[in-house]
Scaffold this motif. Structure first.
Motif, PDB file in Angstrom:
ATOM      1  N   MET A  23     -24.318   3.736  30.921  1.00  0.00           N
ATOM      2  CA  MET A  23     -23.247   2.796  30.730  1.00  0.00           C
ATOM      3  C   MET A  23     -22.690   3.199  29.653  1.00  0.00           C
ATOM      4  O   MET A  23     -23.180   3.400  28.530  1.00  0.00           O
ATOM      5  N   SER A  24     -21.463   3.381  29.750  1.00  0.00           N
ATOM      6  CA  SER A  24     -20.296   3.743  28.659  1.00  0.00           C
ATOM      7  C   SER A  24     -19.059   2.990  28.711  1.00  0.00           C
ATOM      8  O   SER A  24     -18.792   3.154  29.745  1.00  0.00           O
ATOM      9  N   GLY A  30     -21.021   4.230  22.398  1.00  0.00           N
ATOM     10  CA  GLY A  30     -22.045   5.259  22.666  1.00  0.00           C
ATOM     11  C   GLY A  30     -22.434   5.235  24.183  1.00  0.00           C
ATOM     12  O   GLY A  30     -21.905   4.426  25.010  1.00  0.00           O
ATOM     13  N   LEU A  31     -23.472   6.043  24.600  1.00  0.00           N
ATOM     14  CA  LEU A  31     -23.812   5.908  25.983  1.00  0.00           C
ATOM     15  C   LEU A  31     -25.380   5.221  26.207  1.00  0.00           C
ATOM     16  O   LEU A  31     -26.165   5.972  25.402  1.00  0.00           O
ATOM     17  N   GLU A  56     -25.481   8.251  20.458  1.00  0.00           N
ATOM     18  CA  GLU A  56     -24.127   7.947  19.654  1.00  0.00           C
ATOM     19  C   GLU A  56     -23.413   8.827  19.920  1.00  0.00           C
ATOM     20  O   GLU A  56     -23.344  10.420  20.314  1.00  0.00           O
ATOM     21  N   TYR A  57     -21.942   8.602  19.880  1.00  0.00           N
ATOM     22  CA  TYR A  57     -20.642   9.343  20.220  1.00  0.00           C
ATOM     23  C   TYR A  57     -20.174   9.856  18.519  1.00  0.00           C
ATOM     24  O   TYR A  57     -20.325   9.031  17.815  1.00  0.00           O
ATOM     25  N   ILE A  92     -25.871  16.314  28.000  1.00  0.00           N
ATOM     26  CA  ILE A  92     -26.559  16.652  26.699  1.00  0.00           C
ATOM     27  C   ILE A  92     -27.188  15.516  26.255  1.00  0.00           C
ATOM     28  O   ILE A  92     -28.441  15.709  25.690  1.00  0.00           O
ATOM     29  N   LEU A  93     -26.769  14.385  26.154  1.00  0.00           N
ATOM     30  CA  LEU A  93     -27.216  13.097  25.456  1.00  0.00           C
ATOM     31  C   LEU A  93     -28.696  12.802  26.345  1.00  0.00           C
ATOM     32  O   LEU A  93     -29.498  12.544  25.659  1.00  0.00           O
ATOM     33  N   ILE A  94     -28.447  12.842  27.711  1.00  0.00           N
ATOM     34  CA  ILE A  94     -29.590  12.684  28.592  1.00  0.00           C
ATOM     35  C   ILE A  94     -30.624  13.790  27.991  1.00  0.00           C
ATOM     36  O   ILE A  94     -31.920  13.335  28.008  1.00  0.00           O
TER      37      ILE A  94
END
Length: 398
Positions: A23-24, A30-31, A56-57, A92-94
């Motif tokens: 969720m964003s 952030g994600l 974090e974004y 990338i975050l995942i």
């Protein structure tokens, strides 16, 4: 049978599935990444959060989203590029988060991605007779599937639109499956950028369940803090607590046709934005009040709209179990005001129901994906805004 379809079938048939919910929201903080273990489906759904993190974004990434967010006129090339850029960033975050958790990508069965809302346009807002309800979330599911190697479900809101809904709020589906309790009327209140709640009747009648947006949660306060205080949000209501309510400004803020519309209804920052605030200040001759007083009044505005909506459903002396989630539950002034305005309600958080309130929205999409893969549409009755459908497009990684 195509090998990827066979893989999809085999994973959907497992007695226990590992699903990452993403969720964003409109706050763009952030994600949210929630790794969930899910078994069964429908009213028998059993879900457990195994891991949770908010990726974090960067300030640069957040600025790029804001460049295309909630604007009637925008660079179409930039929207096109951001559809891919957001998906790549989420992938990338995942991957980084799974590595941090020491979990191999191939052990995860599915990803359920909400994407990033950049515009929400129900007919009640756009007022264009020849056009339907609309909403747009970007962050392409194919890119996430390819770059993580995990089957991805995304773009959930379009089926809701196609079946006659407004594309939001979708919480009604997950809230009913996760939180309904026989013999207890519950209100699941999510205070994100926009505040919404789901009513869950103790008689377990899905036909009586509904979910609705009620007005601004954090969005106006966050926008004002970012513009005038160079802070992403008002942490611990530090600024608002230094100010005082301005009744004239509050009255002008409340003077909006949206609040008189029947439930369920949806809205967004397309309506509740700094232009809305400026018009209210000019109408109420409050353009010269202190910024702290503006913040205090905006907090009262959010509390008033939430409380009024709950009273509208349950009466002036509303008695309800209210379970909070979303960023607004961390605002001490907002919560105090809600408790004062709804003295007969019992305020808790979804922690009391064994779901991390900060993870709740991400978990919701894991539940929606599970229903699409393993369940069937729940009969919510023939009611406007609550179509009985399963949602999400499926992207295969090969």
């Amino acid at each position: 049978m195509n090998a990827q379809i066979q893989k999809l079938y085999s994973k959907a048939a497992k007695p226990e599935r590992l699903i990452i919910g993403l969720m964003s929201g409109t706050s763009m903080d952030g994600l949210d990444i929630a790794l969930c273990s899910v078994s069964e489906s429908g009213a028998d759904t059993n879900i457990q959060i195994l891991k949770f993190k908010t990726g974090e974004y960067t300030d640069d990434f957040r600025a790029k989203i804001k460049a295309v967010f909630s604007k009637k006129e925008v660079d179409l090339q930039l929207v096109c590029l951001m559809n891919e850029h957001i998906a790549n960033t989420h992938a990338i975050l995942i991957n980084e988060t799974l590595a941090e958790w020491d979990i191999k990508n191939e052990s995860v069965d599915f990803i359920a991605s909400h994407g990033q809302t950049i515009f929400h346009a129900p007919k009640s807002l756009h007022q264009l007779a020849d056009y339907p309800n609309g909403t747009l979330q970007i962050g392409d599911g194919d890119h996430i599937a390819i770059k993580t190697g995990i089957i991805t479900l995304s773009d959930f809101r379009q089926k809701h639109l196609a079946a006659g809904g407004e594309g939001a709020p979708l919480a009604v589906y997950g809230d009913y499956l996760m939180f309904s309790k026989a013999g207890e009327d519950r209100v699941m209140l999510n205070i994100g950028g926009i505040a919404n709640f789901t009513y869950l009747p103790g008689n377990m009648d899905a036909g009586a369940v509904f979910s609705t947006d009620v007005g601004p949660g954090n969005t106006l306060m966050d926008q004002y803090m970012q513009k005038h205080f160079n802070q992403f949000y008002d942490k611990n209501a530090a600024v608002a607590l230094r100010g005082e309510l301005n009744p004239q400004l509050l009255s002008a803020l409340l003077d909006c046709g949206f609040f008189g519309l029947d439930f369920p209804k949806t809205t967004g920052p397309e309506l509740f934005n700094l232009e809305y605030l400026t018009e209210a200040q000019e109408t109420s001759s409050t353009t010269n009040i202190s910024k702290e007083n503006v913040m205090a009044t905006l907090c009262h505005f959010s509390a008033e709209t939430i409380a009024n909506a709950i009273k509208r459903c349950f009466g002036v002396d509303a008695h309800a179990q209210v379970f909070m989630s979303g960023g607004g539950m961390h605002n001490p002034l907002l919560v105090t005001l809600l408790q004062k305005k709804l003295p007969f309600c019992n305020f808790l958080t979804t922690d009391d129901l064994n779901i991390n309130p900060d993870a709740k929205e991400a978990v919701l999409f894991a539940v929606l994906a599970n229903e699409t893969l393993c369940g069937k549409p729940i009969n919510f009755g023939d009611r406007k805004g609550v179509p009985s459908v399963c949602m999400g497009k499926i992207s295969l990684p090969e």
